[in-house]
Design a protein around this motif. Structure first.
Motif, PDB file in Angstrom:
ATOM      1  N   LEU A  17       0.812  -1.212   0.000  1.00 23.49           N
ATOM      2  CA  LEU A  17       0.000   0.000   0.000  1.00 23.49           C
ATOM      3  C   LEU A  17       0.846   1.262   0.000  1.00 23.49           C
ATOM      4  CD1 LEU A  17      -2.803  -1.077   2.453  1.00 23.49           C
ATOM      5  CD2 LEU A  17      -2.968  -0.829  -0.016  1.00 23.49           C
ATOM      6  N   LEU A  18       2.036   1.209   0.578  1.00 25.82           N
ATOM      7  CA  LEU A  18       2.881   2.395   0.647  1.00 25.82           C
ATOM      8  C   LEU A  18       3.793   2.547  -0.558  1.00 25.82           C
ATOM      9  CD1 LEU A  18       3.920   2.236   4.386  1.00 25.82           C
ATOM     10  CD2 LEU A  18       2.312   3.817   3.344  1.00 25.82           C
ATOM     11  N   ASN A  20       3.345   2.850  -3.841  1.00 22.20           N
ATOM     12  CA  ASN A  20       3.010   3.621  -5.024  1.00 22.20           C
ATOM     13  C   ASN A  20       2.761   5.103  -4.773  1.00 22.20           C
ATOM     14  OD1 ASN A  20       3.125   1.280  -6.548  1.00 22.20           O
ATOM     15  ND2 ASN A  20       1.002   0.784  -6.123  1.00 22.20           N
ATOM     16  N   ASP A  21       2.808   5.552  -3.552  1.00 22.22           N
ATOM     17  CA  ASP A  21       2.467   6.937  -3.251  1.00 22.22           C
ATOM     18  C   ASP A  21       3.699   7.829  -3.241  1.00 22.22           C
ATOM     19  OD1 ASP A  21      -0.160   6.123  -2.866  1.00 22.22           O
ATOM     20  OD2 ASP A  21       0.258   5.580  -0.797  1.00 22.22           O
ATOM     21  N   LYS A  24       4.090  10.782   1.598  1.00 20.92           N
ATOM     22  CA  LYS A  24       3.901   9.872   2.726  1.00 20.92           C
ATOM     23  C   LYS A  24       3.291  10.631   3.891  1.00 20.92           C
ATOM     24  CE  LYS A  24       5.873   6.606   0.462  1.00 20.92           C
ATOM     25  NZ  LYS A  24       5.045   5.931  -0.463  1.00 20.92           N
ATOM     26  N   GLN A  33       4.747   5.179   9.182  1.00 19.38           N
ATOM     27  CA  GLN A  33       4.418   5.723   7.872  1.00 19.38           C
ATOM     28  C   GLN A  33       3.104   5.115   7.370  1.00 19.38           C
ATOM     29  OE1 GLN A  33       7.672   5.141   5.262  1.00 19.38           O
ATOM     30  NE2 GLN A  33       6.724   6.127   3.534  1.00 19.38           N
ATOM     31  N   ASN A  34       2.258   5.953   6.751  1.00 19.84           N
ATOM     32  CA  ASN A  34       0.972   5.514   6.215  1.00 19.84           C
ATOM     33  C   ASN A  34       0.787   6.076   4.821  1.00 19.84           C
ATOM     34  OD1 ASN A  34      -0.736   4.195   8.515  1.00 19.84           O
ATOM     35  ND2 ASN A  34       0.331   5.906   9.468  1.00 19.84           N
ATOM     36  N   SER A  35      -0.128   5.497   4.093  1.00 15.37           N
ATOM     37  CA  SER A  35      -0.492   5.986   2.771  1.00 15.37           C
ATOM     38  C   SER A  35      -1.417   7.193   2.930  1.00 15.37           C
ATOM     39  CB  SER A  35      -1.217   4.883   2.002  1.00 15.37           C
ATOM     40  OG  SER A  35      -1.793   5.389   0.831  1.00 15.37           O
ATOM     41  N   ALA A  37      -4.019   7.701   1.456  1.00 13.69           N
ATOM     42  CA  ALA A  37      -5.406   7.254   1.323  1.00 13.69           C
ATOM     43  C   ALA A  37      -6.020   6.860   2.658  1.00 13.69           C
ATOM     44  CB  ALA A  37      -5.478   6.064   0.365  1.00 13.69           C
ATOM     45  N   ALA A  76      -3.848   7.938  -4.425  1.00 10.83           N
ATOM     46  CA  ALA A  76      -4.060   8.183  -2.994  1.00 10.83           C
ATOM     47  C   ALA A  76      -3.969   9.677  -2.671  1.00 10.83           C
ATOM     48  CB  ALA A  76      -3.045   7.406  -2.170  1.00 10.83           C
ATOM     49  N   GLU A  77      -3.073  10.392  -3.352  1.00 18.74           N
ATOM     50  CA  GLU A  77      -2.953  11.837  -3.125  1.00 18.74           C
ATOM     51  C   GLU A  77      -4.217  12.551  -3.583  1.00 18.74           C
ATOM     52  OE1 GLU A  77       1.841  12.379  -3.734  1.00 18.74           O
ATOM     53  OE2 GLU A  77       0.536  12.535  -5.470  1.00 18.74           O
TER      54      GLU A  77
END
Length: 135
Positions: A17-18, A20-21, A24, A33-35, A37, A76-77
Motif C-alpha cells: 500500500l505504501l 506507489n504513493d 507519505k 508511515q501511512n499511505s 489514502a 491516494a494523493e
C-alpha cells in the motif's frame, strides 16, 4: 501456482500500500508511515492529521498553475485532496445551519475489510487466471 496465504498477504500489505504513493503520511501517535489514502493509522488506529500533507499537495498545485504545467498525483494523493475538500464543504454547510445525515465511525472489522477484501479479490483473480493459463 499456489495461492498466497492470508498471513503472508497481511505481512506484506503495508509495503504494497505504501509503495506507489509519492507523498507519505506519518502518524502523530506512533510515528509509523501511512499511505495518504488512509484516514486512520494502519498500525495504531489513530485518526491521521492530513493538514501538512494537504499543504504540500496544494503547494504543488499552485506551482504547476503558476508555470502553466500539468501536475500529476498518485491516486491516494488525489483521494486525500478530494476528501479534504469534501470535509471542508461539509463543515461550511454545518456552520450555515444545514443538517447533514449522521455518520458513524467505521468499526475495526470494517476498516480491516476495506483493506483486505480488494487484495483477496485480486489474488483470487490472479490465481484463477494462472490456473487457466497453465492447464
Amino acid at each position: 501456482m499456489r495461492p498466497l496465504s492470508i498471513a503472508l498477504l497481511l505481512a506484506i500489505l503495508p509495503m504494497v500500500l505504501l509503495a506507489n504513493d509519492d507523498e507519505k503520511l506519518f502518524c502523530a501517535a506512533c510515528g509509523k508511515q501511512n499511505s495518504p489514502a488512509f484516514i486512520y493509522c494502519f498500525h495504531c488506529g489513530t485518526r491521521l492529521d492530513k493538514s501538512a500533507l494537504l499543504a504540500r499537495l496544494k503547494v504543488r498545485v499552485a506551482a504547476a498553475d503558476s508555470s502553466n504545467q500539468q501536475v500529476m498525483f498518485a491516486p491516494a494523493e488525489l483521494k486525500a485532496l478530494v476528501q479534504a475538500e469534501a470535509e471542508t464543504k461539509a463543515q461550511e454547510l454545518v456552520r450555515r445551519g444545514a443538517k447533514l445525515p449522521p455518520t458513524r465511525p467505521k468499526t475495526d472489522v470494517e476498516k480491516t475489510l476495506d483493506v483486505v477484501v480488494p487484495i483477496l479479490v485480486g489474488t483470487t483473480a490472479l490465481y484463477f487466471i494462472g490456473q487457466t493459463l497453465y492447464r
